[in-house]
Motif scaffolding. Structure first.
Motif, PDB file in Angstrom:
ATOM      1  N   MET A  84       0.960  -1.248  -0.070  1.00  0.00           N
ATOM      2  CA  MET A  84      -0.065  -0.085  -0.032  1.00  0.00           C
ATOM      3  C   MET A  84       0.832   1.108   0.167  1.00  0.00           C
ATOM      4  O   MET A  84       0.412   2.249  -0.639  1.00  0.00           O
ATOM      5  N   ALA A  85       2.089   1.146   0.623  1.00  0.00           N
ATOM      6  CA  ALA A  85       3.078   2.312   0.521  1.00  0.00           C
ATOM      7  C   ALA A  85       3.488   2.534  -0.773  1.00  0.00           C
ATOM      8  O   ALA A  85       3.599   3.578  -1.062  1.00  0.00           O
ATOM      9  N   LEU A  86       3.555   1.448  -1.397  1.00  0.00           N
ATOM     10  CA  LEU A  86       4.226   1.804  -3.026  1.00  0.00           C
ATOM     11  C   LEU A  86       2.905   2.422  -3.682  1.00  0.00           C
ATOM     12  O   LEU A  86       3.201   3.170  -4.643  1.00  0.00           O
ATOM     13  N   VAL A  87       1.833   1.819  -3.514  1.00  0.00           N
ATOM     14  CA  VAL A  87       0.762   2.453  -4.116  1.00  0.00           C
ATOM     15  C   VAL A  87       0.569   3.880  -3.927  1.00  0.00           C
ATOM     16  O   VAL A  87       0.429   4.775  -5.043  1.00  0.00           O
ATOM     17  N   GLN A  88       0.769   4.308  -2.631  1.00  0.00           N
ATOM     18  CA  GLN A  88       0.533   5.763  -2.210  1.00  0.00           C
ATOM     19  C   GLN A  88       1.868   6.553  -2.925  1.00  0.00           C
ATOM     20  O   GLN A  88       1.519   7.713  -3.285  1.00  0.00           O
ATOM     21  N   VAL A  89       2.875   5.914  -3.074  1.00  0.00           N
ATOM     22  CA  VAL A  89       4.003   6.563  -3.904  1.00  0.00           C
ATOM     23  C   VAL A  89       3.502   7.218  -5.294  1.00  0.00           C
ATOM     24  O   VAL A  89       3.903   8.263  -5.635  1.00  0.00           O
ATOM     25  N   PHE A  90       2.838   6.152  -6.157  1.00  0.00           N
ATOM     26  CA  PHE A  90       2.379   6.635  -7.502  1.00  0.00           C
ATOM     27  C   PHE A  90       1.314   7.550  -7.364  1.00  0.00           C
ATOM     28  O   PHE A  90       0.986   8.413  -8.123  1.00  0.00           O
ATOM     29  N   LEU A 139      -6.743   8.064 -15.229  1.00  0.00           N
ATOM     30  CA  LEU A 139      -6.398   7.450 -16.218  1.00  0.00           C
ATOM     31  C   LEU A 139      -4.936   7.514 -16.316  1.00  0.00           C
ATOM     32  O   LEU A 139      -4.199   6.342 -16.794  1.00  0.00           O
ATOM     33  N   GLY A 140      -4.184   8.389 -15.720  1.00  0.00           N
ATOM     34  CA  GLY A 140      -2.899   8.301 -15.542  1.00  0.00           C
ATOM     35  C   GLY A 140      -2.340   7.190 -14.588  1.00  0.00           C
ATOM     36  O   GLY A 140      -1.315   6.468 -14.922  1.00  0.00           O
ATOM     37  N   ALA A 141      -3.109   6.841 -13.571  1.00  0.00           N
ATOM     38  CA  ALA A 141      -2.738   5.723 -12.492  1.00  0.00           C
ATOM     39  C   ALA A 141      -2.956   4.464 -13.331  1.00  0.00           C
ATOM     40  O   ALA A 141      -2.002   3.496 -13.325  1.00  0.00           O
ATOM     41  N   CYS A 142      -3.816   4.083 -14.333  1.00  0.00           N
ATOM     42  CA  CYS A 142      -4.147   3.140 -15.192  1.00  0.00           C
ATOM     43  C   CYS A 142      -2.853   2.982 -15.978  1.00  0.00           C
ATOM     44  O   CYS A 142      -2.303   1.647 -16.238  1.00  0.00           O
ATOM     45  N   ALA A 143      -2.317   4.007 -16.576  1.00  0.00           N
ATOM     46  CA  ALA A 143      -1.061   3.842 -17.478  1.00  0.00           C
ATOM     47  C   ALA A 143       0.006   3.513 -16.761  1.00  0.00           C
ATOM     48  O   ALA A 143       0.769   2.843 -17.139  1.00  0.00           O
ATOM     49  N   LEU A 144       0.155   3.975 -15.307  1.00  0.00           N
ATOM     50  CA  LEU A 144       1.247   3.416 -14.705  1.00  0.00           C
ATOM     51  C   LEU A 144       1.366   2.338 -13.931  1.00  0.00           C
ATOM     52  O   LEU A 144       2.430   1.875 -13.508  1.00  0.00           O
ATOM     53  N   LEU A 186      -3.384  -4.233 -10.697  1.00  0.00           N
ATOM     54  CA  LEU A 186      -4.878  -4.086 -10.482  1.00  0.00           C
ATOM     55  C   LEU A 186      -5.060  -3.036  -9.273  1.00  0.00           C
ATOM     56  O   LEU A 186      -6.079  -2.376  -9.042  1.00  0.00           O
ATOM     57  N   LEU A 187      -3.853  -3.130  -8.348  1.00  0.00           N
ATOM     58  CA  LEU A 187      -4.313  -2.591  -6.845  1.00  0.00           C
ATOM     59  C   LEU A 187      -4.122  -0.962  -7.244  1.00  0.00           C
ATOM     60  O   LEU A 187      -4.951  -0.108  -6.594  1.00  0.00           O
ATOM     61  N   LEU A 188      -3.106  -0.438  -7.906  1.00  0.00           N
ATOM     62  CA  LEU A 188      -2.936   0.920  -8.199  1.00  0.00           C
ATOM     63  C   LEU A 188      -4.206   1.611  -8.857  1.00  0.00           C
ATOM     64  O   LEU A 188      -4.672   2.619  -8.669  1.00  0.00           O
ATOM     65  N   PRO A 189      -4.726   1.243  -9.779  1.00  0.00           N
ATOM     66  CA  PRO A 189      -5.961   1.878 -10.539  1.00  0.00           C
ATOM     67  C   PRO A 189      -7.304   1.700  -9.711  1.00  0.00           C
ATOM     68  O   PRO A 189      -7.837   2.823  -9.721  1.00  0.00           O
ATOM     69  N   ALA A 190      -7.555   0.787  -8.734  1.00  0.00           N
ATOM     70  CA  ALA A 190      -8.509   0.632  -8.050  1.00  0.00           C
ATOM     71  C   ALA A 190      -8.325   1.663  -6.907  1.00  0.00           C
ATOM     72  O   ALA A 190      -9.273   2.302  -6.271  1.00  0.00           O
ATOM     73  N   THR A 191      -7.085   1.632  -6.315  1.00  0.00           N
ATOM     74  CA  THR A 191      -6.985   2.826  -5.209  1.00  0.00           C
ATOM     75  C   THR A 191      -7.339   4.110  -5.701  1.00  0.00           C
ATOM     76  O   THR A 191      -7.644   5.100  -5.199  1.00  0.00           O
ATOM     77  N   ALA A 192      -6.755   4.379  -7.170  1.00  0.00           N
ATOM     78  CA  ALA A 192      -6.716   5.760  -7.651  1.00  0.00           C
ATOM     79  C   ALA A 192      -8.326   6.194  -7.765  1.00  0.00           C
ATOM     80  O   ALA A 192      -8.198   7.311  -8.085  1.00  0.00           O
ATOM     81  N   LEU A 193      -9.217   5.373  -7.695  1.00  0.00           N
ATOM     82  CA  LEU A 193     -10.544   5.749  -7.772  1.00  0.00           C
ATOM     83  C   LEU A 193     -10.701   6.936  -6.858  1.00  0.00           C
ATOM     84  O   LEU A 193     -11.686   7.785  -6.872  1.00  0.00           O
ATOM     85  N   VAL A 215      -9.843  -0.547  -1.005  1.00  0.00           N
ATOM     86  CA  VAL A 215     -11.295  -0.382  -0.888  1.00  0.00           C
ATOM     87  C   VAL A 215     -11.961   0.538   0.153  1.00  0.00           C
ATOM     88  O   VAL A 215     -12.421   1.736  -0.300  1.00  0.00           O
ATOM     89  N   ALA A 216     -11.214   0.405   1.228  1.00  0.00           N
ATOM     90  CA  ALA A 216     -11.764   1.465   2.358  1.00  0.00           C
ATOM     91  C   ALA A 216     -11.278   2.780   1.898  1.00  0.00           C
ATOM     92  O   ALA A 216     -11.896   3.677   2.326  1.00  0.00           O
ATOM     93  N   GLN A 217     -10.104   3.164   1.221  1.00  0.00           N
ATOM     94  CA  GLN A 217      -9.632   4.264   0.932  1.00  0.00           C
ATOM     95  C   GLN A 217     -10.567   4.845  -0.131  1.00  0.00           C
ATOM     96  O   GLN A 217     -10.903   6.249   0.140  1.00  0.00           O
ATOM     97  N   VAL A 218     -11.081   4.222  -0.883  1.00  0.00           N
ATOM     98  CA  VAL A 218     -11.969   4.775  -1.889  1.00  0.00           C
ATOM     99  C   VAL A 218     -13.399   5.118  -1.192  1.00  0.00           C
ATOM    100  O   VAL A 218     -14.097   6.122  -1.560  1.00  0.00           O
ATOM    101  N   LEU A 219     -13.800   4.157  -0.436  1.00  0.00           N
ATOM    102  CA  LEU A 219     -15.071   4.384   0.259  1.00  0.00           C
ATOM    103  C   LEU A 219     -15.067   5.554   1.393  1.00  0.00           C
ATOM    104  O   LEU A 219     -16.043   6.265   1.334  1.00  0.00           O
TER     105      LEU A 219
END
Length: 455
Positions: A59-65, A109-114, A129-136, A190-194
């Motif tokens: 999750m920390a790596l996801v947050q970096v992007f 869209l940028g998150a999907c590309a990255l 999959l984790l990065l585009p989902a969290t980026a919602l 999922v919790a971050q998006v909600l």
């Protein structure tokens, strides 16, 4: 005597004057920071018992992007509302809100590309999959009503703080339930998006103000883009300052160690979060309303407020320095033991940011985004160079200490730029740095055996 002092203190926080608003806003900023971090701590303690360190590392790596996308595209919309003379104009606010929404979809869209490059760089296929989902959640932030910025602009933070705390607590409950159910990093995503959606709904329901609507007024657009051009450049550099340690360190250590680092980071950034929250929510509008350039008396009052905030941050850092290792051992199991000495070092490294918080708001509060960019760029270049060198030789220790060293090395430039607006307070800076380093340095000496395990 005591009664008269109490009455004097109460009268100081009443009314609609700048001082009363600043005192109330400071109180609510402190309540907000400690409340949010208390909930964050509780969440961290609960989730470390339901999930593995690898989940926090991922999750920390996801947050970096995600943070990279947000900072690399920031044109200063919220800062424009804060400092603009038209910050309460519905046409200006609707234009800002429309730009937020457009930006949010673009970032997703940028998150999907990255996603694919990120998975390859860090060797973690889950990121695909984790990065585009969290980026919602970024899309959700685009729809956040501008009235949340307006109350900050006008130093009226009470209701907003309570809304944020309530939303965060609801998010904690959701995250805990999802983590118990899935035992997967997807619970965090999922919790971050909600949580973003819940926050938006509560702001719209409980904060006063006109609902935003889609609008693009040419004059407002010109002002926002004009002010935000240097903000955009500054935020690219800001990413390197705020997330550079994680972006670089994540490529040097395994995901489990990275997860332990993020646990220490949760506590280690507390002093900086406190002073930054008060700085952005109180000192920034205070500098805008009462510039140090007005008079010597105004300058003394503003400096007094900044020194108080700085002293609070230094005090928290000192407490963490002496109790950090014990605190980690008390709250977490043996898998997270190394987070203890990391926390002690975080306290030491946070001293410069705590001392210099009063100068952070000077340039932008005067609308000088150009010089703010010069300072931010200098910090980004110096810190990135330090991170690569120090992480290579000293690993986690280098990542922890580089931000503080950067502020010291760029201090002469900072002093020169803010002196233009009479915002430089050299006596406070010298005393704060000396006292802060002396006390946290003593704590490091007492915990040197544990710190030695990090090398």
């Amino acid at each position: 005597m005591l009664r008269s002092r109490v009455e004097h203190a109460l009268s100081a926080v009443k009314g609609d004057g700048v001082k009363a608003k600043a005192l109330r806003s400071t109180f609510w900023s402190v309540v907000g920071v400690f409340g949010q971090n208390g909930i964050r701590l509780l969440s961290n303690i609960v989730l470390t018992r339901l999930l593995f360190p690898e989940a926090f590392g991922l999750m920390a790596l996801v947050q970096v992007f995600i943070v990279a996308l947000q900072t690399f595209s920031d044109i200063g919309i919220q800062t424009s509302i804060m400092q603009s003379k038209r910050g309460d104009d519905p046409n200006f606010l609707n234009t800002a809100w429309t730009l937020q929404i457009i930006r949010g979809f673009g970032l997703w869209l940028g998150a999907c590309a990255l996603a694919w490059p990120a998975a390859q760089i860090y060797g973690q296929p889950e990121l695909l999959l984790l990065l585009p989902a969290t980026a919602l959640s970024i899309i959700g932030l685009g729809f956040r009503p501008t009235r949340a910025v307006q109350v900050n602009r006008n130093l009226m933070l009470g209701r907003l703080t309570l809304i944020q705390l309530a939303a965060q607590f609801i998010m904690l409950v959701l995250t805990t339930v999802l983590a118990w159910w899935w035992h997967s990093v997807w619970a965090l995503a999922v919790a971050q998006v909600l949580g973003t959606v819940i926050g938006n709904v509560m702001i719209r329901a409980f904060l006063p103000g006109r609902p935003n609507r889609l609008q693009m007024e040419r004059e407002s657009l010109r002002e926002i883009i004009g002010f935000g051009s240097f903000i955009f450049l500054s935020t690219i550099a800001t990413f390197l300052i705020s997330m550079g340690d994680r972006a670089i360190l994540g490529a040097y250590i395994d995901v489990t160690s990275f997860g332990i680092y993020t646990v220490a980071l949760t506590f280690g950034t507390l002093p900086a979060l406190v002073v930054q929250a008060i700085g952005s929510k109180v000192l920034f509008p205070l500098y805008r309303i009462k510039s140090p350039m007005e008079s010597d008396e105004t300058r003394r009052k503003v400096f007094r407020a900044a020194r108080t905030v700085s002293a609070l941050g230094i005090g928290i850092a000192v407490v963490l320095a002496f109790t950090g290792d014990w605190l980690i051992r008390l709250l977490y199991d043996s898998r997270y033991a190394l987070a203890g000495p990391m926390l002690v070092l975080f306290a030491l490294g946070s001293i410069p940011s705590n001392v210099l918080i009063g100068s952070q708001s000077v340039l932008l509060s005067h609308g000088d985004s150009r010089r703010h960019f010069y300072l931010t760029l200098a910090q980004a270049v110096v810190q990135t160079a330090l991170l690569f060198v120090l992480i290579h030789f000293y690993g986690v220790v280098g990542a922890i200490l580089s931000p503080g060293l950067t502020l010291l090395l760029t201090y002469p430039l900072r002093a020169r730029l803010i002196a233009r607006y009479r915002g430089w307070d050299p006596l406070h800076d010298a005393l704060g740095l000396g006292l802060g380093f002396a006390l946290t340095g003593l704590a490091c000496a007492l915990h040197w055996q544990e710190i030695g395990k990090l090398f």
